[in-house]
Design a protein around this motif. Structure first.
Motif, PDB file in Angstrom:
ATOM      1  N   ALA A  73     -12.281  -1.816   1.827  1.00 23.80           N
ATOM      2  CA  ALA A  73     -12.195  -0.462   2.379  1.00 23.80           C
ATOM      3  C   ALA A  73     -10.772  -0.147   2.822  1.00 23.80           C
ATOM      4  CB  ALA A  73     -13.157  -0.310   3.553  1.00 23.80           C
ATOM      5  N   ALA A  74     -10.104  -1.138   3.409  1.00 22.33           N
ATOM      6  CA  ALA A  74      -8.719  -0.925   3.834  1.00 22.33           C
ATOM      7  C   ALA A  74      -7.814  -0.687   2.629  1.00 22.33           C
ATOM      8  CB  ALA A  74      -8.225  -2.129   4.637  1.00 22.33           C
ATOM      9  N   GLN A  75      -8.026  -1.439   1.568  1.00 22.52           N
ATOM     10  CA  GLN A  75      -7.199  -1.254   0.379  1.00 22.52           C
ATOM     11  C   GLN A  75      -7.491   0.080  -0.302  1.00 22.52           C
ATOM     12  OE1 GLN A  75      -7.860  -4.855  -1.871  1.00 22.52           O
ATOM     13  NE2 GLN A  75      -6.206  -5.917  -0.820  1.00 22.52           N
ATOM     14  N   SER A  76      -8.737   0.522  -0.294  1.00 23.21           N
ATOM     15  CA  SER A  76      -9.035   1.825  -0.884  1.00 23.21           C
ATOM     16  C   SER A  76      -8.458   2.952  -0.032  1.00 23.21           C
ATOM     17  CB  SER A  76     -10.538   2.008  -1.076  1.00 23.21           C
ATOM     18  OG  SER A  76     -11.184   2.094   0.173  1.00 23.21           O
ATOM     19  N   ARG A  77      -8.393   2.736   1.269  1.00 26.58           N
ATOM     20  CA  ARG A  77      -7.790   3.746   2.143  1.00 26.58           C
ATOM     21  C   ARG A  77      -6.289   3.818   1.933  1.00 26.58           C
ATOM     22  NH1 ARG A  77     -11.691   1.895   6.874  1.00 26.58           N
ATOM     23  NH2 ARG A  77     -13.455   3.169   6.267  1.00 26.58           N
ATOM     24  N   ILE A  78      -5.670   2.699   1.664  1.00 22.70           N
ATOM     25  CA  ILE A  78      -4.242   2.704   1.362  1.00 22.70           C
ATOM     26  C   ILE A  78      -3.991   3.481   0.068  1.00 22.70           C
ATOM     27  CG2 ILE A  78      -2.314   1.239   0.627  1.00 22.70           C
ATOM     28  CD1 ILE A  78      -3.351  -0.830   2.620  1.00 22.70           C
ATOM     29  N   ALA A  79      -4.888   3.332  -0.878  1.00 16.29           N
ATOM     30  CA  ALA A  79      -4.733   4.047  -2.147  1.00 16.29           C
ATOM     31  C   ALA A  79      -4.821   5.560  -1.961  1.00 16.29           C
ATOM     32  CB  ALA A  79      -5.792   3.573  -3.143  1.00 16.29           C
ATOM     33  N   SER A  80      -5.494   6.011  -0.904  1.00 19.72           N
ATOM     34  CA  SER A  80      -5.641   7.453  -0.685  1.00 19.72           C
ATOM     35  C   SER A  80      -4.638   8.017   0.319  1.00 19.72           C
ATOM     36  CB  SER A  80      -7.064   7.755  -0.213  1.00 19.72           C
ATOM     37  OG  SER A  80      -7.288   7.196   1.062  1.00 19.72           O
ATOM     38  N   MET A  81      -3.713   7.198   0.800  1.00 21.81           N
ATOM     39  CA  MET A  81      -2.721   7.674   1.760  1.00 21.81           C
ATOM     40  C   MET A  81      -1.692   8.577   1.082  1.00 21.81           C
ATOM     41  SD  MET A  81      -1.752   4.441   4.129  1.00 21.81           S
ATOM     42  CE  MET A  81      -2.575   4.175   5.664  1.00 21.81           C
TER      43      MET A  81
END
Length: 127
Positions: A73-81
């Motif tokens: 989830a953290a990595q997917s959130r980084i992708a959407s930053m």
């Protein structure tokens, strides 16, 4: 025979009409991409890769799991930053001493999550 002569007479007119309609298609619009725009896009991709590399480290993932944060989830959130958020995150990761950067990153993620849950932003559309 009469049909063949009629076809021979009407074929050039038909071809003129068809080619005229082909010429009426909308032209493709293109704009010039500047070097600065390309560099900015490459910089954003490098920052995103650096953040992913940081979160791919085993010690960082262990700290995330220890604090109850899902690594994927953290990595997917980084992708959407956005670009500004990535820049801020990478600057803070680079300037913090070892061990403090993780707390800051987790703090930023928690702040982003709370703002998203409150409806102030739409950073994480999956929540």
């Amino acid at each position: 025979m009469k049909m063949i002569t009629m076809l021979k007479k009407s074929l050039p007119s038909l071809l003129i009409v068809v080619f005229s309609f082909c010429a009426l298609q909308a032209p493709a619009m293109a704009s010039v991409v500047t070097t600065e725009q390309l560099m900015a896009e490459q910089r954003i991709e490098q920052q995103r890769e650096a953040a992913h590399a940081f979160f791919s480290r085993q010690d960082v993932q262990a700290q995330l799991v220890a604090r109850g944060v899902d690594v994927k989830a953290a990595q997917s959130r980084i992708a959407s930053m956005s670009a500004a958020e990535l820049s801020t995150l990478n600057q803070q990761i680079d300037t913090m001493p070892a061990g403090e950067g993780l707390g800051l990153v987790i703090g930023l993620l928690v702040i982003f999550m709370l703002l998203d849950i409150a409806g102030v932003t739409d950073i994480f559309p999956g929540i």
